[in-house]
Design an enzyme around this catalytic site. Structure first.
Site, PDB file in Angstrom:
ATOM      1  N   LYS A  88       0.811  -1.215   0.000  1.00 26.97           N
ATOM      2  CA  LYS A  88       0.000   0.000   0.000  1.00 26.97           C
ATOM      3  C   LYS A  88       0.850   1.274   0.000  1.00 26.97           C
ATOM      4  CE  LYS A  88      -4.143  -1.889   0.023  1.00 26.97           C
ATOM      5  NZ  LYS A  88      -5.119  -1.656  -1.054  1.00 26.97           N
ATOM      6  N   GLU A 110      -9.622   6.681   2.629  1.00 29.41           N
ATOM      7  CA  GLU A 110     -10.467   5.635   3.196  1.00 29.41           C
ATOM      8  C   GLU A 110      -9.570   4.451   3.501  1.00 29.41           C
ATOM      9  OE1 GLU A 110      -9.764   5.582   0.013  1.00 29.41           O
ATOM     10  OE2 GLU A 110      -9.350   3.442  -0.217  1.00 29.41           O
ATOM     11  N   SER A 380       1.518  -9.657  -0.746  1.00 25.76           N
ATOM     12  CA  SER A 380       1.122  -8.240  -0.689  1.00 25.76           C
ATOM     13  C   SER A 380       1.307  -7.606   0.685  1.00 25.76           C
ATOM     14  CB  SER A 380      -0.331  -8.095  -1.144  1.00 25.76           C
ATOM     15  OG  SER A 380      -1.183  -8.896  -0.348  1.00 25.76           O
TER      16      SER A 380
HETATM   17  C1  LIG Z   1      -1.987  -6.829   2.495  1.00 26.95           C
HETATM   18  C2  LIG Z   1      -3.095  -6.505   1.548  1.00 26.95           C
HETATM   19  N1  LIG Z   1      -3.186  -7.191   0.401  1.00 26.95           N
HETATM   20  C3  LIG Z   1      -4.174  -6.941  -0.484  1.00 26.95           C
HETATM   21  C4  LIG Z   1      -5.140  -5.970  -0.232  1.00 26.95           C
HETATM   22  C5  LIG Z   1      -6.229  -5.765  -1.225  1.00 26.95           C
HETATM   23  O1  LIG Z   1      -6.139  -4.542  -1.901  1.00 26.95           O
HETATM   24  P1  LIG Z   1      -5.748  -4.485  -3.416  1.00 26.95           P
HETATM   25  O2  LIG Z   1      -6.649  -5.451  -4.111  1.00 26.95           O
HETATM   26  O3  LIG Z   1      -5.997  -3.080  -3.820  1.00 26.95           O
HETATM   27  O4  LIG Z   1      -4.316  -4.869  -3.542  1.00 26.95           O
HETATM   28  C6  LIG Z   1      -5.079  -5.225   0.959  1.00 26.95           C
HETATM   29  C7  LIG Z   1      -6.082  -4.187   1.248  1.00 26.95           C
HETATM   30  O5  LIG Z   1      -6.132  -3.598   2.275  1.00 26.95           O
HETATM   31  C8  LIG Z   1      -4.025  -5.504   1.871  1.00 26.95           C
HETATM   32  O6  LIG Z   1      -3.916  -4.836   3.025  1.00 26.95           O
END
Ligand SMILES: Cc1ncc(COP(=O)(O)O)c(C=O)c1O
Length: 409
Positions: A88, A110, A380
């Site tokens: 993020k 948000e 992620s």
């Molecule tokens: C660690 C993590 N992975 C994935 C996501 C999903 O978001 P996005 O689909 O925009 O990557 C989030 C959303 O808060 C997240 O915190």
């Protein structure tokens, strides 16, 4: 694809109230000048801050246990090691810096899982900007550590009590704040969603993931991977992990959505107990863009569900919807229980506690039979924020690999 930069095929666009148009136009102009044309060295400044403040580049790690288990070479793109614990920050830092170049004094954002709010709060503190974060009341309860982190970094957290108190309502409230305070305020949206230029701009900030991963895998293996796997909520880590591989037709791209407790929809109650908008949704408009959504036959947005707050969203980024329609990206789903099992397995076998969102991407390896000889999984985020809800959810289930927690008794 449509010639308009605001569209991805028939998806995307700028479906916003009149009052927001001046802000959207100002932002589009700033995006084109600073991000696309590197005016005033914006992109150089951004990349330097991503390196020194954010800790990039992140490693591409060979996962030995998982490679053996799945009989394919598994590589992990370690976005959990970005400052703050998730991908993020790539986007939050880019947008807060852009707001500063635009002469704005105040940031609103948000947040669902709290990771985007945390990243924005960190970036705002780093760049000396005022910051307010809107968060659904239910998510505040599910993600308390992240709420503390935002407050500690000096941001205000505004609870949203409307509706179910999750991400959808938080986005509505933040848009409302932005519309009222457009003069001095920039809205740092947290995923590849919303009206143009957000989906394209957030993708550009996140595409550093696949830019690095593509070079790293070539250096390690001499070639490209057979597949790339990432979880999809709004789709920002997905688009970031996919973007530089999209022209490589031989690289399969899998977007893993939250299958929740069931893929069925209860139209009468207005509830979809999943967040699988790519796999099961239909076309509609949400938060300023035409995309795939979980909605009733009458166009009412359904309540979504996922064990992970960050995937719990009824929409998805318009570019991802377009890439699914063209067949370039394959959407797949993983239910809550399998994600929780993958959370424990990955923690035990690889020594990395993943975010519950990420656990969905990891869980897909368990059922996939077509990943080829090498796969990159986008890690992620890290799971520290999820520990309270993981303990609670694990206690409710009879999982094959949950740790014995009796040590506390
Ligand atoms: C660690 C993590 N992975 C994935 C996501 C999903 O978001 P996005 O689909 O925009 O990557 C989030 C959303 O808060 C997240 O915190």
């Amino acid at each position: 694809m449509s010639d308009s930069p605001a569209k991805f095929g028939d998806y995307g666009g700028q479906y916003v109230p009149e009052v927001l148009m001046p802000a959207i136009e100002e932002l589009t102009d700033a995006y084109e000048r600073y991000v696309l044309e590197n005016e005033d060295g914006f992109m150089d400044d951004f990349r330097a801050r991503l390196r020194d403040f954010g800790g990039r580049p992140t490693p591409l790690q060979h996962a030995e246990q998982l490679s053996e288990r799945y009989d394919t070479e598994v590589y992990l793109k370690r976005e959990d090691l970005v400052h703050g614990g998730a991908h993020k920050l790539n986007n939050a830092l880019g947008q807060v810096l852009l707001a500063k170049y635009m002469g704005k004094a105040r940031i609103v954002a948000e947040t669902g899982a709290g990771q985007h709010g945390t990243a924005t709060a960190m970036a705002a503190a780093h760049l000396g900007m005022d910051c307010e974060v809107y968060m659904g009341r239910r998510d505040i309860t599910r993600q308390r550590p992240n709420v503390f982190r935002m407050r500690i970094n000096g941001s205000k957290v505004n609870p949203v009590d409307v509706g179910r108190g999750t991400l959808k309502e938080a986005i509505n409230e933040t848009m409302r704040d932005w519309a009222t305070n457009v003069e001095d305020t920039h809205y740092v949206i947290g995923s590849v969603v919303g009206p143009h230029p957000f989906p394209r701009m957030v993708r550009d900030f996140q595409s550093v993931i696949s830019e690095e991963a593509r070079a790293q895998i070539r250096e390690k293996t001499g070639g490209l991977p057979d597949s790339v796997v990432a979880c999809a909520g709004g789709g920002s880590n997905t688009m970031g992990a996919f973007h530089n591989f999209v022209p490589d037709e031989d690289v399969a791209l899998y977007a893993v959505e939250a299958g929740g407790s069931s893929l069925d929809v209860d139209e009468e109650k207005g509830v979809a107990p999943n967040s699988a908008s790519l796999s099961t949704g239909s076309v509609g408009v949400l938060h300023g863009a035409r995309t795939r959504l979980l909605q009733s036959r009458d166009g009412q947005i359904l309540e979504s569900h996922s064990i992970s707050s960050g995937l719990d969203y009824a929409g998805v980024g318009p570019e991802l919807a377009y890439l699914v329609d063209t067949g370039r990206v394959t959407p797949v789903t993983v239910p809550d229980d399998a994600a929780l099992e993958a959370f424990h397995r990955f923690s035990q076998e690889e020594g990395i506690i993943p975010a519950l969102e990420t656990a969905h991407a990891i869980a897909y390896l368990e059922t996939a039979d077509d990943l080829g000889e090498s796969v990159i999984v986008n890690i992620s985020g890290r799971g520290d924020k999820d520990l309270e809800s993981v303990l609670e959810e694990t206690a409710k289930r009879d999982l094959v690999n949950a740790p014995e927690m009796g040590v506390f008794e």
